[in-house]
Design a protein around this motif. Structure first.
Motif, short mmCIF file in Angstrom:
data_model
loop_
_atom_site.label_atom_id
_atom_site.label_comp_id
_atom_site.label_asym_id
_atom_site.label_seq_id
_atom_site.Cartn_x
_atom_site.Cartn_y
_atom_site.Cartn_z
N LYS A 1 58.76 44.68 39.98
CA LYS A 1 57.73 45.70 40.16
C LYS A 1 56.70 45.63 39.04
O LYS A 1 55.50 45.72 39.28
CB LYS A 1 58.34 47.10 40.22
N GLN A 2 57.17 45.48 37.81
CA GLN A 2 56.26 45.38 36.67
C GLN A 2 55.43 44.10 36.74
O GLN A 2 54.23 44.12 36.47
CB GLN A 2 57.05 45.43 35.34
N GLU A 3 56.05 42.99 37.13
CA GLU A 3 55.35 41.71 37.27
C GLU A 3 54.26 41.81 38.34
O GLU A 3 53.13 41.36 38.14
CB GLU A 3 56.36 40.61 37.63
N LEU A 4 54.60 42.41 39.48
CA LEU A 4 53.63 42.58 40.56
C LEU A 4 52.48 43.48 40.12
O LEU A 4 51.31 43.19 40.39
CB LEU A 4 54.30 43.14 41.81
N SER A 5 52.80 44.58 39.45
CA SER A 5 51.76 45.50 38.99
C SER A 5 50.76 44.81 38.07
O SER A 5 49.55 45.04 38.18
CB SER A 5 52.39 46.69 38.26
N LYS A 6 51.24 43.94 37.20
CA LYS A 6 50.35 43.18 36.31
C LYS A 6 49.47 42.23 37.13
O LYS A 6 48.28 42.10 36.87
CB LYS A 6 51.15 42.39 35.28
N ALA A 7 50.06 41.57 38.11
CA ALA A 7 49.30 40.63 38.95
C ALA A 7 48.24 41.35 39.77
O ALA A 7 47.19 40.79 40.07
CB ALA A 7 50.25 39.86 39.87
N PHE A 8 48.48 42.61 40.13
CA PHE A 8 47.56 43.36 40.97
C PHE A 8 46.34 43.88 40.21
O PHE A 8 45.32 44.17 40.82
CB PHE A 8 48.27 44.56 41.61
N GLN A 9 46.43 44.01 38.90
CA GLN A 9 45.36 44.64 38.13
C GLN A 9 43.99 43.99 38.33
O GLN A 9 43.00 44.69 38.44
CB GLN A 9 45.72 44.67 36.64
N SER A 10 43.94 42.68 38.40
CA SER A 10 42.65 41.99 38.47
C SER A 10 42.16 41.76 39.91
O SER A 10 41.07 41.22 40.09
CB SER A 10 42.74 40.65 37.74
N ILE A 11 42.94 42.16 40.92
CA ILE A 11 42.52 41.88 42.30
C ILE A 11 42.38 43.14 43.16
O ILE A 11 42.34 43.07 44.37
CB ILE A 11 43.47 40.86 42.98
N LYS A 12 42.27 44.29 42.52
CA LYS A 12 42.10 45.55 43.27
C LYS A 12 40.71 45.58 43.92
O LYS A 12 39.76 45.00 43.40
CB LYS A 12 42.25 46.75 42.35
N ARG A 13 40.65 46.25 45.06
CA ARG A 13 39.37 46.42 45.76
C ARG A 13 39.35 47.81 46.40
O ARG A 13 40.39 48.41 46.60
CB ARG A 13 39.15 45.31 46.79
N LYS A 14 38.16 48.27 46.78
CA LYS A 14 38.02 49.62 47.32
C LYS A 14 38.30 49.70 48.82
O LYS A 14 38.81 50.70 49.31
CB LYS A 14 36.62 50.16 47.03
N GLN A 15 37.97 48.66 49.56
CA GLN A 15 38.08 48.67 51.01
C GLN A 15 39.30 47.87 51.48
O GLN A 15 39.71 46.91 50.83
CB GLN A 15 36.82 48.08 51.64
N SER A 16 39.80 48.22 52.64
CA SER A 16 40.89 47.48 53.27
C SER A 16 40.44 46.07 53.63
O SER A 16 39.33 45.89 54.14
CB SER A 16 41.34 48.21 54.53
#
Length: 137
Positions: A68-83
């Protein structure tokens, strides 16, 4: 099943119930959080069909705290506002992601709507390109 044994309505060494599961890669399109778990509750999954990302369901089990922590770190730079899906998907407490990461998922079957039934997270697949992930049948 031992062919000479009788069925007694309970599990014995003669009668074993063994489930068969399928495995496939899916694109991670987002994730949800919950009130209890602000890090990661479930992954939102999809696959490509004729160049469009199609919703395949959510997976909320199979994660260790480390994953979960590894995934959360990987997600930080690829977030977006729209689906990233072409159809409107309504999910509570969702954080959408650029569809770049691929997860290997174990599941019992696909429903007639092509949604995952009883999915479980196995691992991230760094060797797979997200655009190459299609529904295997």
């Amino acid at each position: 099943k031992q062919t000479q044994s009788q069925y007694h309505g309970k599990r014995t060494e003669d009668w074993l119930k063994i489930k068969c599961y399928a495995r496939q890669e899916f694109v991670i399109a987002g994730y949800t959080t919950s009130v209890k778990n602000n890090v990661l509750s479930a992954l939102i999954l999809g696959y490509y069909q004729q160049g469009e990302l199609i919703y395949a369901g959510k997976v909320g089990t199979g994660f260790t705290e480390h994953v979960k922590q590894e995934l959360s770190k990987a997600f930080q730079s690829i977030k977006r506002k729209q689906s990233p899906f072409t159809t409107n998907i309504h999910i509570e407490r969702v954080i959408w992601l650029k569809p770049q990461l691929v997860a290997e998922i174990q599941f019992a079957e696909l429903t007639k709507e092509k949604l995952l039934r009883q999915p479980s997270f196995i691992a991230l697949r760094h060797d797979k390109n997200a655009k190459d992930v299609v529904l295997e049948q």
